[in-house]
Scaffold this active site. Structure first.
Site, short mmCIF file in Angstrom:
data_model
loop_
_atom_site.label_atom_id
_atom_site.label_comp_id
_atom_site.label_asym_id
_atom_site.label_seq_id
_atom_site.Cartn_x
_atom_site.Cartn_y
_atom_site.Cartn_z
N ILE A 203 0.86 -1.19 0.00
CA ILE A 203 0.00 0.00 0.00
C ILE A 203 0.89 1.24 0.00
O ILE A 203 1.83 1.35 0.80
CB ILE A 203 -0.90 0.00 1.25
CG1 ILE A 203 -1.85 -1.20 1.21
CG2 ILE A 203 -1.69 1.31 1.35
CD1 ILE A 203 -2.50 -1.50 2.54
N LYS A 204 0.58 2.17 -0.92
CA LYS A 204 1.32 3.43 -0.98
C LYS A 204 0.37 4.57 -0.66
O LYS A 204 -0.65 4.74 -1.32
CB LYS A 204 1.92 3.64 -2.36
CG LYS A 204 2.67 4.97 -2.49
CD LYS A 204 3.02 5.28 -3.93
CE LYS A 204 3.66 6.67 -4.03
NZ LYS A 204 3.86 7.10 -5.43
N VAL A 205 0.70 5.34 0.37
CA VAL A 205 -0.12 6.49 0.76
C VAL A 205 0.80 7.67 1.07
O VAL A 205 2.02 7.52 1.17
CB VAL A 205 -1.00 6.18 1.99
CG1 VAL A 205 -2.12 5.22 1.63
CG2 VAL A 205 -0.17 5.62 3.14
#
Length: 304
Positions: A203-205
């Site tokens: 997950i990239k945030v």
């Protein structure tokens, strides 16, 4: 390199995940100077699509060449290199097997009139290029987000069927979200959770601020001091299935080196898995970029 206990513990959390997908996650987790630590630094170069070539590369003209980015990621000992189809194809033979790659399969541009992205690559492209993963952006809050969710469900299902992992960029954006809301703690945690629910392996945030946007969520955040960025990182990780998913944080717009290093320390101290950092490295001269990446790696290795 033999799998470390840290990497094994991470991969053990991916239940119902095929051995082939785990092998590609293993490739990323064991690559480069951070191999085996459970920490990652990934170089993403999709800014040409998003902002245009001059805005992205004119400040450092060698970066117009796709080979520049492959070589930068390899020489810096990074975990992976992520880019759209054409960028990866331009160096696929020269750099084959030297670093795990992530095919960014959807893209937008600075003239777009909707908060959306076009599908610009395929799982068969990723397989042909030997990629370890596909990458896909969703915009929670956008009018087209449900279509995006359906697209990544189909793409991710296909990727999993051929042993390729899925990375989801989850960036809150939409008509009901102000600029402050896009980086709000509650909104960012919600975005990370949605990516996990969609089946993302990584997950990239964005790093969240202390602002809490949603009125219905404010009570849940009352009574806690959110002033420390590391605590905010910890909450985003908690929201990603209590740390059962790999979470990396975007480097964002170009900033001073001290701010970049402090972000890395806060990600480390908050239990995040690392950084996916583009403009803050490739827009600097190569020697300066390598020095910066080396220091970020040392921070994640607890060497400073």
């Amino acid at each position: 390199m033999k799998m470390t206990a840290t990497v094994k513990a991470i991969l053990d959390k991916y239940e119902a995940t095929s051995s082939a997908v785990k092998a590609n996650l293993h490739r990323i987790l064991m690559q480069g100077h951070l191999g085996g630590t459970g920490k990652l630094v990934i170089l993403p170069v999709d800014q040409g699509f998003e902002h245009g070539p001059a805005r992205s590369f004119a400040i450092n003209p060698p970066a117009y060449d796709p080979h520049y980015h492959y070589q930068l990621a390899i020489d810096a000992g990074l975990s992976a290199y992520a880019a759209p189809l054409g960028m990866l194809e331009a160096g696929a033979d020269t750099f084959a097997g030297q670093i795990p790659t992530i095919l960014k399969v959807n893209s937008s541009n600075s003239w777009a009139t909707t908060i959306d992205q076009a599908v610009t690559g395929s799982v068969s492209d990723a397989l042909r290029l030997g990629c370890a993963a596909i990458g896909f952006t969703i915009y929670p809050g956008g009018d087209n987000v449900f279509e995006q969710m359906e697209e990544i469900r189909e793409l991710s299902e296909e990727a999993k069927s051929v042993g390729i992992a899925t990375v989801i960029w989850s960036y809150p954006r939409g008509p009901n979200l102000s600029k402050d809301a896009e980086l709000a703690l509650d909104v960012g945690a919600y975005a990370a959770h949605m990516a996990a629910l969609l089946g993302a392996h990584i997950i990239k945030v964005k790093l969240p601020t202390a602002h809490v946007e949603q009125k219905d969520a404010q009570k849940a955040y009352e009574g806690t001091d959110w002033s420390k960025q590391s605590d905010r990182v910890k909450h985003v990780v908690q929201s990603s299935f209590a740390g059962r998913r790999i979470v990396v944080f975007s480097g964002g717009a170009a900033k001073g080196s001290d701010a970049v290093y402090q972000d890395a320390r806060d990600i480390r101290d908050g239990g995040g898995n690392g950084s996916i950092i583009g403009r803050n490295t490739f827009q600097r001269p190569r020697a300066e970029a390598l020095e910066m990446l080396a220091k970020i790696v040392s921070i994640y290795k607890n060497e400073e």
